[in-house]
Design a protein around this motif. Structure first.
Motif, PDB file in Angstrom:
ATOM      1  N   UNK A   1       0.846  -1.185   0.000  1.00  0.00           N
ATOM      2  CA  UNK A   1       0.000   0.000   0.000  1.00  0.00           C
ATOM      3  C   UNK A   1       0.882   1.235   0.000  1.00  0.00           C
ATOM      4  N   UNK A   2       0.442   2.248  -0.772  1.00  0.00           N
ATOM      5  CA  UNK A   2       1.211   3.475  -0.913  1.00  0.00           C
ATOM      6  C   UNK A   2       1.212   4.309   0.355  1.00  0.00           C
ATOM      7  N   UNK A   3       1.984   5.395   0.348  1.00  0.00           N
ATOM      8  CA  UNK A   3       2.108   6.245   1.544  1.00  0.00           C
ATOM      9  C   UNK A   3       0.813   6.975   1.920  1.00  0.00           C
ATOM     10  N   UNK A   4      -0.113   7.122   0.981  1.00  0.00           N
ATOM     11  CA  UNK A   4      -1.367   7.830   1.275  1.00  0.00           C
ATOM     12  C   UNK A   4      -2.524   6.888   1.603  1.00  0.00           C
ATOM     13  N   UNK A   5      -2.238   5.598   1.715  1.00  0.00           N
ATOM     14  CA  UNK A   5      -3.285   4.621   1.971  1.00  0.00           C
ATOM     15  C   UNK A   5      -3.883   4.815   3.357  1.00  0.00           C
ATOM     16  N   UNK A   6      -5.212   4.719   3.414  1.00  0.00           N
ATOM     17  CA  UNK A   6      -5.910   4.724   4.697  1.00  0.00           C
ATOM     18  C   UNK A   6      -6.882   3.558   4.695  1.00  0.00           C
ATOM     19  N   UNK A   7      -7.210   3.025   5.831  1.00  0.00           N
ATOM     20  CA  UNK A   7      -8.175   1.921   5.883  1.00  0.00           C
ATOM     21  C   UNK A   7      -9.530   2.360   5.301  1.00  0.00           C
ATOM     22  N   UNK A   8     -10.255   1.435   4.685  1.00  0.00           N
ATOM     23  CA  UNK A   8     -11.540   1.783   4.055  1.00  0.00           C
ATOM     24  C   UNK A   8     -12.511   2.489   4.987  1.00  0.00           C
ATOM     25  N   UNK A   9     -12.577   2.079   6.251  1.00  0.00           N
ATOM     26  CA  UNK A   9     -13.520   2.710   7.182  1.00  0.00           C
ATOM     27  C   UNK A   9     -13.143   4.160   7.471  1.00  0.00           C
ATOM     28  N   UNK A  10     -11.861   4.476   7.429  1.00  0.00           N
ATOM     29  CA  UNK A  10     -11.411   5.857   7.622  1.00  0.00           C
ATOM     30  C   UNK A  10     -11.733   6.680   6.376  1.00  0.00           C
ATOM     31  N   UNK A  11     -11.424   6.117   5.207  1.00  0.00           N
ATOM     32  CA  UNK A  11     -11.735   6.805   3.951  1.00  0.00           C
ATOM     33  C   UNK A  11     -13.239   7.064   3.830  1.00  0.00           C
ATOM     34  N   UNK A  12     -14.056   6.071   4.192  1.00  0.00           N
ATOM     35  CA  UNK A  12     -15.513   6.209   4.076  1.00  0.00           C
ATOM     36  C   UNK A  12     -16.031   7.382   4.894  1.00  0.00           C
ATOM     37  N   UNK A  13     -15.414   7.671   6.012  1.00  0.00           N
ATOM     38  CA  UNK A  13     -15.847   8.789   6.851  1.00  0.00           C
ATOM     39  C   UNK A  13     -15.616  10.146   6.188  1.00  0.00           C
ATOM     40  N   UNK A  14     -14.767  10.205   5.178  1.00  0.00           N
ATOM     41  CA  UNK A  14     -14.498  11.469   4.483  1.00  0.00           C
ATOM     42  C   UNK A  14     -15.467  11.720   3.331  1.00  0.00           C
ATOM     43  N   UNK A  15     -16.280  10.727   2.983  1.00  0.00           N
ATOM     44  CA  UNK A  15     -17.183  10.842   1.833  1.00  0.00           C
ATOM     45  C   UNK A  15     -18.508  11.487   2.212  1.00  0.00           C
ATOM     46  N   UNK A  16     -19.203  12.099   1.233  1.00  0.00           N
ATOM     47  CA  UNK A  16     -20.535  12.645   1.499  1.00  0.00           C
ATOM     48  C   UNK A  16     -21.485  11.529   1.943  1.00  0.00           C
ATOM     49  N   UNK A  17     -22.413  11.868   2.786  1.00  0.00           N
ATOM     50  CA  UNK A  17     -23.398  10.904   3.281  1.00  0.00           C
ATOM     51  C   UNK A  17     -24.720  11.094   2.543  1.00  0.00           C
ATOM     52  N   UNK A  18     -25.457   9.991   2.396  1.00  0.00           N
ATOM     53  CA  UNK A  18     -26.754  10.050   1.724  1.00  0.00           C
ATOM     54  C   UNK A  18     -27.727   9.083   2.380  1.00  0.00           C
TER      55      UNK A  18
END
Length: 170
Positions: A3-20
């Motif tokens: 994984x690259x230097x900017x990789x974050x776990x999916x659950x962390x990335x998901x928290x940055x996305x818009x919610x619907x």
């Protein structure tokens, strides 16, 4: 694979996305192809006229939501199979903090007797009407009327509509 230097776990990335929130609804007309809508008790200013439907619950798909909500709100059991009339999307606004993504399914045409037999859930809807399309225009916000027109056109043509501007009022 590393994984690259900017990789974050999916659950962390998901928290940055818009919610619907996701909804499912059922659209009916009478035998004269007049749209049938329900007068909202709890959303009289924002979306005064609605179709049977609601927000999905955990582990529920939009079609399941539409069928469940339709039975709860009207007593009508929609047998399926699902026939999609429209996909609807709205951006968040001051009245709702999340985007809205929904699916409107065709419930078919109801007879006058079927309409009379509808049992409205009084905590959700106060009235039912079937009116010619032009008569709905003064009764609802422009974005709701545009959605209604798109669904009627989808029913007429057999091609599902995409309503991408059903935004919450800002």
């Amino acid at each position: 694979m590393t994984q690259g230097p900017n990789w974050v776990p999916p659950e962390v990335y998901a928290e940055t996305l818009p919610k619907a929130t996701v909804f499912g609804a059922v659209f009916f007309t009478d035998e004269r192809d007049h749209p049938i809508q329900l007068r909202s008790v709890y959303s009289a200013e924002v979306h005064p006229w609605q179709w049977p439907g609601g927000t999905t619950e955990n582990d529920e798909r939009p079609w399941e939501t539409a069928v469940r909500e339709c039975e709860e709100e009207t007593g009508i059991v929609v047998p399926g199979p699902p026939q999609l009339l429209a996909a609807v999307f709205g951006l968040p606004g001051t009245q709702w903090p999340y985007a809205t993504a929904g699916y409107v399914f065709d419930g078919g045409r109801l007879t006058d007797q079927q309409i009379k037999d509808i049992r409205l859930a009084p905590q959700e809807h106060a009235e039912i009407r079937a009116l010619p399309l032009p008569e709905w225009r003064p009764l609802m916000p422009e974005r709701d009327f545009a959605r209604l027109k798109a669904v009627m056109e989808a029913r007429r043509t057999g091609r599902a509509a995409y309503v991408g501007s059903w935004d919450w009022a800002v």
